[in-house]
Design a protein around this motif. Structure first.
Motif, mmCIF file in Angstrom:
data_model
loop_
_atom_site.group_PDB
_atom_site.id
_atom_site.type_symbol
_atom_site.label_atom_id
_atom_site.label_comp_id
_atom_site.label_asym_id
_atom_site.label_seq_id
_atom_site.Cartn_x
_atom_site.Cartn_y
_atom_site.Cartn_z
ATOM 1 N N ASP A 184 0.863 -1.115 0.120
ATOM 2 C CA ASP A 184 -0.050 -0.224 -0.083
ATOM 3 C C ASP A 184 0.994 1.081 -0.042
ATOM 4 O O ASP A 184 2.020 1.167 0.412
ATOM 5 C CB ASP A 184 -0.952 0.074 1.204
ATOM 6 C CG ASP A 184 -1.888 -1.098 1.063
ATOM 7 O OD1 ASP A 184 -2.413 -1.417 -0.164
ATOM 8 O OD2 ASP A 184 -2.783 -1.169 2.059
ATOM 9 N N PRO A 197 -7.997 -4.978 3.492
ATOM 10 C CA PRO A 197 -7.003 -4.274 4.377
ATOM 11 C C PRO A 197 -6.496 -5.457 5.245
ATOM 12 O O PRO A 197 -6.523 -5.662 6.334
ATOM 13 C CB PRO A 197 -7.617 -3.442 5.466
ATOM 14 C CG PRO A 197 -9.133 -3.811 5.177
ATOM 15 C CD PRO A 197 -9.502 -4.478 3.951
ATOM 16 N N HIS A 232 -1.598 -9.458 -1.473
ATOM 17 C CA HIS A 232 -1.552 -8.385 -0.874
ATOM 18 C C HIS A 232 -0.949 -8.264 0.530
ATOM 19 O O HIS A 232 -1.613 -8.942 1.334
ATOM 20 C CB HIS A 232 -3.189 -7.506 -0.968
ATOM 21 C CG HIS A 232 -3.284 -6.257 -0.344
ATOM 22 N ND1 HIS A 232 -4.092 -6.189 0.579
ATOM 23 C CD2 HIS A 232 -2.655 -5.096 -0.561
ATOM 24 C CE1 HIS A 232 -4.108 -4.811 0.855
ATOM 25 N NE2 HIS A 232 -3.208 -4.149 0.225
ATOM 26 N N PRO A 243 -1.237 -5.219 3.631
ATOM 27 C CA PRO A 243 -1.396 -3.779 3.756
ATOM 28 C C PRO A 243 -0.373 -2.876 4.696
ATOM 29 O O PRO A 243 -0.775 -2.542 5.668
ATOM 30 C CB PRO A 243 -2.782 -4.135 4.682
ATOM 31 C CG PRO A 243 -2.509 -5.379 5.374
ATOM 32 C CD PRO A 243 -1.741 -6.217 4.282
#
Length: 269
Positions: free
Chosen positions: A115, A125, A188, A190
């Protein structure tokens, strides 16, 4: 079988244009090994030592096109892990440590999307494996990857897309979709690693008819006809607050659909 944790090296791969000096190094708060591709009027290479035994490999190139710049940087990197970057961000002091820790915690990751401090993300998230169409929610400056995974699978940034091609953006999204379709593990995490600055864009000139036409053209090339029509409608609606002073929602959608139906990019040899 448990994957072993190994020490890895990190390099930033930064693309820029017509830089006349090395001030971008301090301006971007670069404190780790970096390959900079500066598209300009000459071909040359130089290595610059920075603090803590780190270096910047500075390559001037007369080639044009953002995807060509990205591919050249990958080819000239010698790191285990690469971070894609532009000239419009400032890296955290501990950017390298954050990246290394994430790959140590996720040893099966081929790609990790991070991020940015001042750029909201539509990704969840949490640490997870995003779905295929979530790759469209990622910008290039969030992308890190194991260089071996990219090289071994013969993956590149598509030279038909990106700044300098006249075909619109989306090269990072197609790159991620190509990686996803090859079966690479894309996570991903965060964790914020950089701040976006407000440098003038080399390709974005405003939300005009040409912008939306190219958006439709590139989306058709990346997603195919059916999905591009659905995504085009979503894009026109979701971005309305950003462009409503420049063009109506009907004008935006009309030009997106024109780009999709003309399909010029897919037809290009």
């Amino acid at each position: 079988m448990e994957l072993k944790k190994v020490m890895r090296s990190v390099e930033i791969l930064l693309s820029c244009m017509n830089e006349e000096d090395y001030s971008i190094i301090s301006g971007s708060n670069i404190k780790t090994n970096t390959v900079i591709i500066n598209q300009c009027s000459e071909n040359s290479m130089n290595q610059i030592n920075i603090n803590n035994n780190k270096y910047v490999k500075w390559i001037n190139s007369t080639e044009r096109g953002l995807s060509k710049s990205r591919n050249m940087a990958i080819h000239n990197s010698c790191a285990d892990i690469c971070l894609i970057a532009d000239n419009d961000e400032k890296f955290d002091d501990d950017c390298e440590q954050k990246i290394l820790k994430a790959y140590e915690d996720l040893p099966d990751a081929d790609i990790i999307i991070f991020d940015l401090h001042n750029k909201p993300t539509k990704l969840k998230p949490k640490i997870y494996l995003p779905k295929r169409l979530e790759m469209l929610r990622v910008c290039s400056c969030q992308i890190t990857f194991k260089r071996a995974s990219i090289i071994d699978n013969k993956l590149i940034f598509d030279v038909k897309l990106g700044a300098g091609t006249g075909n619109g953006a989306g090269e990072e999204n197609k790159f991620l979709l190509d990686c996803y379709d090859k079966g690479l593990k894309i996570y991903h995490v965060p964790e914020k690693i950089a701040v976006m600055t407000e440098n003038e864009s080399t390709w974005f000139t405003g939300f005009d008819a040409d912008f939306f036409y190219k958006q439709g053209m590139s989306t058709r090339y990346i997603l195919g006809f059916g999905l591009s029509c659905t995504y085009g409608l979503y894009y026109a609606i979701s971005k309305h607050n950003q462009y409503k002073k420049d063009i109506s929602i009907f004008g935006a959608l009309k030009n997106i659909l024109s780009g999709i139906f003309d399909n010029k990019l897919t037809k290009k040899i």
